[in-house]
Design a protein around this motif. Structure first.
Motif, PDB file in Angstrom:
ATOM      1  N   MET A  83       6.990 -30.563  -4.239  1.00  0.00           N
ATOM      2  CA  MET A  83       6.366 -30.921  -2.949  1.00  0.00           C
ATOM      3  C   MET A  83       5.104 -30.089  -2.688  1.00  0.00           C
ATOM      4  SD  MET A  83       6.989 -32.860  -0.340  1.00  0.00           S
ATOM      5  CE  MET A  83       5.972 -33.161   1.058  1.00  0.00           C
ATOM      6  N   ILE A  84       5.219 -28.766  -2.898  1.00  0.00           N
ATOM      7  CA  ILE A  84       4.052 -27.898  -2.714  1.00  0.00           C
ATOM      8  C   ILE A  84       3.920 -26.955  -3.904  1.00  0.00           C
ATOM      9  CG2 ILE A  84       2.974 -26.111  -1.297  1.00  0.00           C
ATOM     10  CD1 ILE A  84       4.357 -27.113   1.053  1.00  0.00           C
ATOM     11  N   LYS A  85       2.692 -26.884  -4.375  1.00  0.00           N
ATOM     12  CA  LYS A  85       2.403 -25.898  -5.424  1.00  0.00           C
ATOM     13  C   LYS A  85       1.351 -24.954  -4.879  1.00  0.00           C
ATOM     14  CE  LYS A  85       3.299 -28.753  -9.448  1.00  0.00           C
ATOM     15  NZ  LYS A  85       2.694 -29.573 -10.510  1.00  0.00           N
ATOM     16  N   ILE A  86       1.682 -23.686  -4.874  1.00  0.00           N
ATOM     17  CA  ILE A  86       0.718 -22.682  -4.418  1.00  0.00           C
ATOM     18  C   ILE A  86       0.347 -21.827  -5.618  1.00  0.00           C
ATOM     19  CG2 ILE A  86       0.359 -20.709  -2.876  1.00  0.00           C
ATOM     20  CD1 ILE A  86       2.470 -21.973  -1.024  1.00  0.00           C
ATOM     21  N   ARG A  87      -0.944 -21.779  -5.905  1.00  0.00           N
ATOM     22  CA  ARG A  87      -1.383 -21.064  -7.102  1.00  0.00           C
ATOM     23  C   ARG A  87      -2.447 -20.016  -6.761  1.00  0.00           C
ATOM     24  NH1 ARG A  87       2.556 -22.722  -8.510  1.00  0.00           N
ATOM     25  NH2 ARG A  87       3.101 -24.285 -10.061  1.00  0.00           N
ATOM     26  N   ASN A  88      -2.125 -18.783  -7.108  1.00  0.00           N
ATOM     27  CA  ASN A  88      -3.081 -17.658  -7.002  1.00  0.00           C
ATOM     28  C   ASN A  88      -3.759 -17.589  -5.629  1.00  0.00           C
ATOM     29  OD1 ASN A  88      -2.603 -17.248  -9.806  1.00  0.00           O
ATOM     30  ND2 ASN A  88      -4.109 -18.849 -10.229  1.00  0.00           N
ATOM     31  N   LEU A  89      -2.975 -17.762  -4.595  1.00  0.00           N
ATOM     32  CA  LEU A  89      -3.530 -17.846  -3.236  1.00  0.00           C
ATOM     33  C   LEU A  89      -3.961 -16.457  -2.740  1.00  0.00           C
ATOM     34  CD1 LEU A  89      -3.893 -20.133  -1.139  1.00  0.00           C
ATOM     35  CD2 LEU A  89      -1.763 -19.371  -0.098  1.00  0.00           C
ATOM     36  N   ILE A  90      -5.238 -16.393  -2.333  1.00  0.00           N
ATOM     37  CA  ILE A  90      -5.770 -15.109  -1.842  1.00  0.00           C
ATOM     38  C   ILE A  90      -6.530 -15.347  -0.540  1.00  0.00           C
ATOM     39  CG2 ILE A  90      -7.440 -13.242  -2.280  1.00  0.00           C
ATOM     40  CD1 ILE A  90      -6.781 -13.485  -5.261  1.00  0.00           C
ATOM     41  N   LYS A  91      -6.290 -14.452   0.424  1.00  0.00           N
ATOM     42  CA  LYS A  91      -7.073 -14.477   1.668  1.00  0.00           C
ATOM     43  C   LYS A  91      -7.456 -13.044   2.014  1.00  0.00           C
ATOM     44  CE  LYS A  91      -9.024 -16.038   5.295  1.00  0.00           C
ATOM     45  NZ  LYS A  91     -10.197 -16.910   5.197  1.00  0.00           N
ATOM     46  N   ARG A  92      -8.756 -12.846   2.231  1.00  0.00           N
ATOM     47  CA  ARG A  92      -9.254 -11.506   2.579  1.00  0.00           C
ATOM     48  C   ARG A  92      -9.870 -11.520   3.962  1.00  0.00           C
ATOM     49  NH1 ARG A  92     -11.389 -12.387  -2.449  1.00  0.00           N
ATOM     50  NH2 ARG A  92     -10.437 -11.237  -4.159  1.00  0.00           N
ATOM     51  N   TYR A  93      -9.698 -10.432   4.678  1.00  0.00           N
ATOM     52  CA  TYR A  93     -10.443 -10.187   5.914  1.00  0.00           C
ATOM     53  C   TYR A  93     -11.223  -8.896   5.699  1.00  0.00           C
ATOM     54  CZ  TYR A  93      -7.547 -13.731   8.139  1.00  0.00           C
ATOM     55  OH  TYR A  93      -6.915 -14.910   8.458  1.00  0.00           O
ATOM     56  N   GLY A  94     -12.466  -9.017   5.326  1.00  0.00           N
ATOM     57  CA  GLY A  94     -13.250  -7.833   5.003  1.00  0.00           C
ATOM     58  C   GLY A  94     -12.654  -7.148   3.791  1.00  0.00           C
ATOM     59  N   GLN A  95     -12.296  -5.893   3.947  1.00  0.00           N
ATOM     60  CA  GLN A  95     -11.726  -5.132   2.831  1.00  0.00           C
ATOM     61  C   GLN A  95     -10.213  -5.372   2.702  1.00  0.00           C
ATOM     62  OE1 GLN A  95     -13.546  -3.115   0.650  1.00  0.00           O
ATOM     63  NE2 GLN A  95     -15.301  -4.035   1.688  1.00  0.00           N
ATOM     64  N   ASN A  96      -9.606  -5.898   3.766  1.00  0.00           N
ATOM     65  CA  ASN A  96      -8.147  -6.087   3.753  1.00  0.00           C
ATOM     66  C   ASN A  96      -7.760  -7.402   3.078  1.00  0.00           C
ATOM     67  OD1 ASN A  96      -7.850  -3.714   5.231  1.00  0.00           O
ATOM     68  ND2 ASN A  96      -8.145  -4.837   7.158  1.00  0.00           N
ATOM     69  N   ILE A  97      -6.713  -7.305   2.271  1.00  0.00           N
ATOM     70  CA  ILE A  97      -6.197  -8.527   1.651  1.00  0.00           C
ATOM     71  C   ILE A  97      -4.944  -8.939   2.417  1.00  0.00           C
ATOM     72  CG2 ILE A  97      -5.261  -9.555  -0.435  1.00  0.00           C
ATOM     73  CD1 ILE A  97      -7.004  -7.793  -2.076  1.00  0.00           C
ATOM     74  N   ALA A  98      -5.039 -10.051   3.129  1.00  0.00           N
ATOM     75  CA  ALA A  98      -3.907 -10.520   3.933  1.00  0.00           C
ATOM     76  C   ALA A  98      -2.891 -11.249   3.067  1.00  0.00           C
ATOM     77  CB  ALA A  98      -4.401 -11.430   5.049  1.00  0.00           C
ATOM     78  N   VAL A  99      -3.393 -12.024   2.109  1.00  0.00           N
ATOM     79  CA  VAL A  99      -2.507 -12.716   1.157  1.00  0.00           C
ATOM     80  C   VAL A  99      -3.024 -12.394  -0.236  1.00  0.00           C
ATOM     81  CG1 VAL A  99      -1.730 -14.974   0.337  1.00  0.00           C
ATOM     82  CG2 VAL A  99      -1.930 -14.547   2.790  1.00  0.00           C
TER      83      VAL A  99
END
Lengths: 391, 309
Positions: free
Chosen positions: B1-17
């Motif tokens: 149903m869902i494939k999540i691959r190498n998911l990255i989220k940054r806020y400035g220097q911080n990596i949230a995901v």
């Protein structure tokens, strides 16, 4: 279709909020009533000279004596009431302070004039009322100048044609019949934008602009509320584009503003007899431009603030300040600063339309409003897109 | 149903995901477990196309959410953590509005709105405005708005925050019912009991990273040797915790609301030492029990901190 969903939802929310609806519609009318009544004297200064009484004695029974009497009765009827009297009694009446001024035409008047001799129409004044004196002097001067020029022309004409039978009145009559009085015309140019309008017309226009500008607060506040309540996020979890949402918001808010404008115009006409002129298309165009500008302001302010209360306060101060500087509340604009306000260009445009000018006559106003709207929307959309509203 | 691959989220220097990879299968209730600020909501917002993905991809029912967000969103129903409804519209008007946004019209829309109201038990309050609702009723309406268009995937972000036990039970039952009706559900929470009771598989997220993923048993097996001693005490001083933590075999100890919890690899062996320290410090013991590892201890073991930290 999503745009309409947003529009109808927003309209439903506003219609349900009876208090907001009442304020939207009643407040402008109240403001027009209060300010229009309070500043009525500023617009309706009585600058006419009250009709006054004069004494008149005409001892001349000839043609020009009758002519002067007719001039006095016809041209002077709005200025004074003529009381005929014997010359001997004039001094006594003026001394009694019952009259301030008297005109006496001597019994040799016609004879002297016909022979182009010097003669005098006497003005006897008490010296107590310089205004009445000035009015009568100017009145007599106008008459004597016209008659003297006419007699002069007639005399020259008589000498050139060597027609001894011609009489002056016939020459004057023939000249007037042939050429009329069309050589030099006077035209009054009304430079003051607020001249010849009533206080209610002024404030109905001013408040129309003011309240249309404040309508952007509704849009801005809604955008913030949706963001803060996370309904914005939820809406965008459905298949809807960001621009559909924004356009829907603008249309919903604009529709309410148009209803508000119609309400203000109709009630101002009904309650305060405000004439809006015949240029309804032009008025509608300016109203739309103001709403467009106001919406852009709402979007800009919504990007700068995080609470609808802060937005309302900031926008209220901004719009009040602009209206004040443009003279919208006080009738007195603050120097050249008024040219930097939206109100000035919108107000001038509407008033000129009310006075009967056409859209072409207000092209400068329209162009400036369009430029302001364009600049504000470019800023608004940039800020709106820059703000990551989901996060 | 869902494939999540190498998911990255940054806020400035911080990596949230931080580089998350996940597969969520059709028809399962998938739990995302993690403390506040772990990156659960950020992950969910990216899954729902509400947040720009810095790197990686999310494929929802074969559709890349970045490439075709509108198409992907048709298959999606989000229940946000916050109660995202319009306070001045009635319950029915709220659901109708969101139903229209999903493309429903006419009789089908009416049927679905009534069905959603019925499902969350708000039929009798359909014409009332949410301002008059209790917290639980608002939460239920919040859920109904996400169900009206029968989405294939329902994403629930902490849907039971701040409500009473009865409403919580109603919501959890509803989720199970939805799942039985064929919906795939992503459920995030920091309430371990909820996740434990309804989810088929669970992903543990901490500091934006996927720490572990699997069924309850698979996760427990990761720390199978750990047990927990629960001691109900009176007159406990936090200073005693340090004494307990230095006992050989004790991995962690905490005290909360009169309950002392000690995680160890061998409860039988250290129980005597624990009781000795407590009695030496004049702590009154009301009850003692030993339990096998739960998700809380799994989380503690994997991340070194409690879910409530």
């Amino acid at each position: 279709m999503n745009i309409l969903n947003i529009v109808f939802k927003d309209l439903k929310i506003i219609i349900k909020n009876k208090m907001v609806l009442i304020l939207l519609l009643v407040m402008p009318v109240l403001m027009i009533a209060l300010m229009g009544y309070a500043l009525k004297p500023v617009f309706e200064i009585e600058d006419k000279i009250e009709k006054f009484e004069i004494l008149y004695s005409n001892e001349d029974r000839g043609e020009l004596g009758k002519n002067f009497y007719n001039y006095l009765k016809n041209e002077g009827k709005d200025l004074f009431n003529v009381n005929s009297i014997n010359t001997e009694k004039i001094e006594g009446k003026i001394s009694d302070e019952k009259y301030n001024i008297a005109i006496v035409v001597l019994n040799t008047h016609t004879q002297y004039e016909a022979n182009v001799e010097n003669t005098t129409i006497k003005i006897i004044s008490s010296g107590r009322n310089p205004v009445e004196e000035a009015v009568v002097t100017s009145f007599i001067k106008t008459y004597t100048q016209a008659v003297n020029r006419g007699i002069g022309l007639a005399k020259i004409h008589q000498e050139n044609t060597e027609d001894s039978e011609l009489i002056i009145n016939t020459i004057l009559h023939d000249t007037q019949t042939k050429y009329g009085m069309t050589f030099v015309k006077s035209q009054q140019i009304d430079k003051g934008i607020t001249n010849n309008i009533t206080s209610y017309q002024f404030f109905a226009t001013s408040m129309l602009i003011f309240f249309l500008l404040t309508s952007g607060m509704g849009l801005g506040g809604d955008l913030i509320d949706d963001r803060e309540n996370k309904t914005f996020k939820r809406i965008h979890s459905f298949p809807i584009k960001q621009r559909e949402y924004l356009i829907g918001k603008i249309i919903g808010n604009g529709f309410i503003s148009i209803i508000q404008a119609i309400f203000i115009m109709l009630f101002a006409r009904w309650l305060f007899k405000v004439e809006w002129g015949n240029q309804m298309g032009g008025l509608f165009l300016i109203v739309i431009l103001i709403i467009f500008i106001s919406s852009a302001l709402g979007v800009i302010f919504s990007s700068l603030f995080n609470s609808s209360k802060a937005l309302t306060s900031a926008m209220t101060v901004f719009i009040w300040l602009m209206t004040f500087v443009s003279g919208g509340f006080t009738v007195s604009p603050i120097g050249i600063f008024e040219k930097f306000t939206i109100n000035k260009w919108a107000f001038d445009g509407i008033i000129r339309l009310i006075k009967g000018n056409s859209l072409i006559d207000i092209w400068v106003n329209l162009t400036i409003l369009i430029i302001i709207a364009t600049i504000l929307w470019v800023i608004g959309v940039t800020l709106y897109n820059r703000r990551k509203t989901y996060e | 149903m869902i494939k999540i691959r190498n998911l990255i989220k940054r806020y400035g220097q911080n990596i949230a995901v931080d580089n998350i990879n996940l597969d969520i299968y059709k028809g399962e209730i998938f739990g995302l477990l993690g403390p506040n600020g772990a990156g659960k909501s950020t992950t969910i917002n990216m899954i729902c196309g509400l947040l720009k993905i810095d790197q990686g991809e999310v494929i929802l029912d074969g559709i890349n959410i970045q490439e075709n967000p509108l198409e992907a969103k048709k298959r999606l129903g989000l229940v946000p953590q916050e109660i995202a409804i319009f306070d001045t519209l009635t319950a029915k008007e709220n659901i109708t509005f969101f139903g229209k946004l999903s493309g429903l019209r006419g009789n089908l829309l009416k049927e679905r709105v009534d069905e959603a109201l019925e499902f969350v038990g708000l039929s009798h309050s359909s014409n009332e405005i949410p301002k008059k609702f209790s917290g639980g009723m608002k939460r239920r309406l919040n859920i109904a708005c996400a169900l009206v268009h029968h989405p294939k995937l329902i994403v629930m972000d902490e849907p039971t925050v701040g409500i009473d036990a009865q409403s919580r039970k109603h919501i959890l039952d509803s989720i199970c019912k939805l799942n039985k009706m064929g919906s795939t559900i992503i459920y995030t929470s920091h309430y371990i009991e909820e996740v434990q009771s309804i989810c088929n598989r669970i992903a543990i997220i901490d500091h934006g990273r996927l720490v572990a993923c699997g069924t309850k048993n698979e996760l427990k097996n990761l720390v199978s040797k750990e047990e927990k001693i629960i001691v109900e005490v009176i007159d406990f001083n936090y200073n005693f915790l340090e004494e307990l933590k230095i006992i050989t075999g004790v991995k962690d100890a905490d005290f909360h609301n009169g309950i002392l919890g000690i995680i160890t690899s061998n409860a039988q062996n250290i129980l005597q030492d624990v009781l000795f320290i407590l009695s030496n410090n004049n702590v009154v013991i009301k009850s003692v029990k030993m339990i096998e590892p739960d998700l809380e201890s799994v989380f503690l073991s994997l991340t070194g901190r409690s879910l409530r930290d």
